[in-house]
Design an enzyme around this catalytic site. Structure first.
Site, PDB file in Angstrom:
ATOM      1  N   SER A  89      17.474 -33.160  24.973  1.00 30.25           N
ATOM      2  CA  SER A  89      17.700 -32.477  26.254  1.00 30.25           C
ATOM      3  C   SER A  89      19.116 -32.718  26.774  1.00 30.25           C
ATOM      4  O   SER A  89      19.673 -31.879  27.493  1.00 30.25           O
ATOM      5  CB  SER A  89      16.664 -32.909  27.293  1.00 30.25           C
ATOM      6  N   PRO A 147      18.199 -34.253  31.452  1.00 33.39           N
ATOM      7  CA  PRO A 147      17.756 -32.872  31.666  1.00 33.39           C
ATOM      8  C   PRO A 147      16.260 -32.704  31.424  1.00 33.39           C
ATOM      9  O   PRO A 147      15.603 -31.911  32.092  1.00 33.39           O
ATOM     10  CB  PRO A 147      18.579 -32.077  30.653  1.00 33.39           C
ATOM     11  N   TYR A 148      15.709 -33.490  30.483  1.00 34.20           N
ATOM     12  CA  TYR A 148      14.258 -33.411  30.260  1.00 34.20           C
ATOM     13  C   TYR A 148      13.510 -33.746  31.551  1.00 34.20           C
ATOM     14  O   TYR A 148      12.659 -32.974  32.014  1.00 34.20           O
ATOM     15  CB  TYR A 148      13.844 -34.365  29.132  1.00 34.20           C
ATOM     16  N   GLY A 149      13.827 -34.904  32.144  1.00 34.38           N
ATOM     17  CA  GLY A 149      13.154 -35.303  33.378  1.00 34.38           C
ATOM     18  C   GLY A 149      13.377 -34.283  34.485  1.00 34.38           C
ATOM     19  O   GLY A 149      12.450 -33.947  35.236  1.00 34.38           O
ATOM     20  N   SER A 151      14.037 -31.073  34.088  1.00 38.05           N
ATOM     21  CA  SER A 151      13.338 -29.811  33.792  1.00 38.05           C
ATOM     22  C   SER A 151      11.881 -29.890  34.246  1.00 38.05           C
ATOM     23  O   SER A 151      11.302 -28.879  34.658  1.00 38.05           O
ATOM     24  CB  SER A 151      13.427 -29.480  32.296  1.00 38.05           C
TER      25      SER A 151
END
Ligand code: UDP
Length: 340
Positions: A89, A147-149, A151
Site C-alpha cells: 500500500s 495507505p492501507y490503514g 483506505s
C-alpha cells in the site's frame, strides 16, 4: 436471512462462508478471484447443501452487485474484499484507495439501492497507527500510518456518514466496523485455509521455513523496547474472528453503529512465535536476525473487553501453540496451497 460475503474466496472470507453455511444461512459469495481461490469455493460447495451461490464479480461493479443482491434476496452484507499488504500500500497507494475505498463506495451505493439494513465491515487495527498505549481499546485515536490503514478508515467514515443520513431519512442502517489484529490459523478441518501469494505474514512464513519451502526466516528487528527485543502482536485465530462476526451480525439492529477490536488481548513476540512453530512442527530451521521493517510499531495488542461485555464473545484459542497447530496442519497437508 441471506448474507452476501464479499471476498468470499479469500482467507478470512472463506472461513466466514463456512461458518455461515454451518449456521444454516443462505450465502452469496462474491469475489473477483484476484487473490481469492476458486478452489476454496469448490471445497465449500461440498458442505453447502445447495445454499451457497458464487459470482466472480468485482465489488467495484455496482450494477452487477445490485442485480446479484436482488436475485439472491440479500438482507445482510459482510464485506471482506480488500487488498491487505501494508508494504504494497505504501508503494501503490492509489491501488489501495481504488480497491479498498472506491470499491466500498460502489458497494454502499448498491446497498443503498437495495435498502440493506445490516453491514459488517472488515476493518483493521491499522486504522489506529502507532498507539499511545497498549492494550488498545476502541477509544484509541485513529491515525493510520499507512495507505492501507487509511483506505480502511475512509470506509469507516463513509459508513458513519451514510448511517447518519439513513437515520435522518427514517430508513435506519446498522453497521459494525470490526478492527482486526493479526489474524492467524486455519479451519481445524483443513477444508479451507490460508493461501496468500505473495506470503509475508509471520506464522505462514515460519511454517514455510519449517517445511523447507524457504531456506530461512528473518526476524525484522531485535532492538525493540520489548522483553526479548522483537515485536509483539496479538494473533487471533480466524475461527474466533468469525465467531465474533456471527455474534455481531446477530446483535446488529438497523440504526446501530458498533466498533469492536478483535484480538485475544495478549501479545506474543516474534521469537515466541518462532519457538511455538518449533514445538508444534518438531522441526529445526534457520533464523536470521535482520534490520527492522519500516513502519512496524514495537507492540500492538487489543483490549477486547468491549465485545466481551456487550456480546459475550471471547477468543477460544488463546494458547499460541493451538493457533499455530491449525496453521501447521493446513500447510503440511497443502504445501502448495490450494494447488496441492
Ligand atoms: N515479521 C518478521 N519476519 C517476517 C515476517 C514478519 O520478523 O518474515 C514480524 C513483523 O516485523 C511484525 C510481526 O512479525 O512485527 C508480524 O508481521 P506480519 O507481517 O505477520 O503482520 P503485521 O503485524 O505486519 O500486520
Amino acid at each position: 436471512m441471506a448474507v452476501m460475503v464479499t471476498g468470499g474466496a479469500g482467507y478470512i472470507g472463506s472461513h466466514a462462508v463456512k461458518r455461515l453455511l454451518e449456521e444454516g444461512f443462505d450465502v452469496l459469495a462474491v469475489d473477483n478471484l484476484y487473490r481469492g481461490h476458486a478452489e476454496a469455493i469448490a471445497a465449500l460447495q461440498t458442505i453447502a447443501e445447495g445454499r451457497l451461490a458464487f459470482s466472480q464479480t468485482d465489488v467495484g461493479d455496482r450494477d452487477a452487485l445490485i442485480g446479484l443482491m436482488r436475485e439472491h434476496k440479500i438482507d445482510t452484507v459482510m464485506h471482506f474484499a480488500a487488498l491487505a499488504y501494508v508494504g504494497e500500500s505504501v508503494e501503490e497507494p492509489l491501488r489501495y484507495y481504488r480497491n479498498n475505498t472506491a470499491s466500498a463506495l460502489s458497494l454502499l451505493e448498491a446497498c443503498d439501492e437495495i435498502g440493506i439494513e445490516r453491514f459488517v465491515f472488515s476493518s483493521t487495527c491499522a486504522t489506529y497507527g502507532e498507539p499511545p498505549k497498549v492494550p488498545m481499546d476502541e477509544s484509541t485515536p485513529q491515525s493510520p500510518i499507512s495507505p492501507y490503514g487509511m483506505s480502511k478508515l475512509h470506509v469507516e467514515h463513509m459508513l458513519r456518514d451514510y448511517a447518519h443520513a439513513r437515520r435522518v431519512a427514517g430508513k435506519p442502517f446498522g453497521y459494525a466496523a470490526l478492527r482486526y489484529f493479526n489474524v492467524a490459523g486455519s479451519d481445524p478441518q483443513t477444508l479451507i485455509g490460508e493461501d496468500h501469494e505473495p506470503e509475508t505474514h509471520l506464522i505462514p512464513v515460519i511454517i514455510e521455513a519449517a517445511l523447507g519451502i524457504r531456506d530461512q526466516i528473518k526476524i525484522f528487528g531485535t532492538d525493540y523496547d520489548t522483553p526479548d527485543g522483537t515485536c509483539i502482536r496479538d494473533y487471533i485465530h480466524v475461527c474466533d474472528l468469525i465467531d465474533a462476526h456471527i455474534a455481531v451480525m446477530r446483535a446488529l439492529q438497523p440504526g446501530d453503529e458498533r466498533f469492536y477490536n478483535l484480538g485475544i488481548g495478549k501479545g506474543y513476540s516474534v521469537r515466541e512465535i518462532i519457538e511455538s512453530v518449533r514445538r508444534v512442527a518438531g522441526r529445526e530451521f534457520k533464523v536470521v536476525e535482520t534490520d527492522r521493517r519500516p513502519g512496524d510499531p514495537a507492540a500492538l495488542f487489543a483490549d477486547p473487553s468491549k465485545i466481551n461485555h456487550e456480546l459475550g464473545w471471547s477468543a477460544k484459542f488463546v494458547n499460541i501453540d493451538d493457533i499455530v497447530r491449525t496453521a501447521w496442519n493446513w500447510f503440511e497437508s497443502h504445501p502448495n496451497g490450494y494447488e496441492s
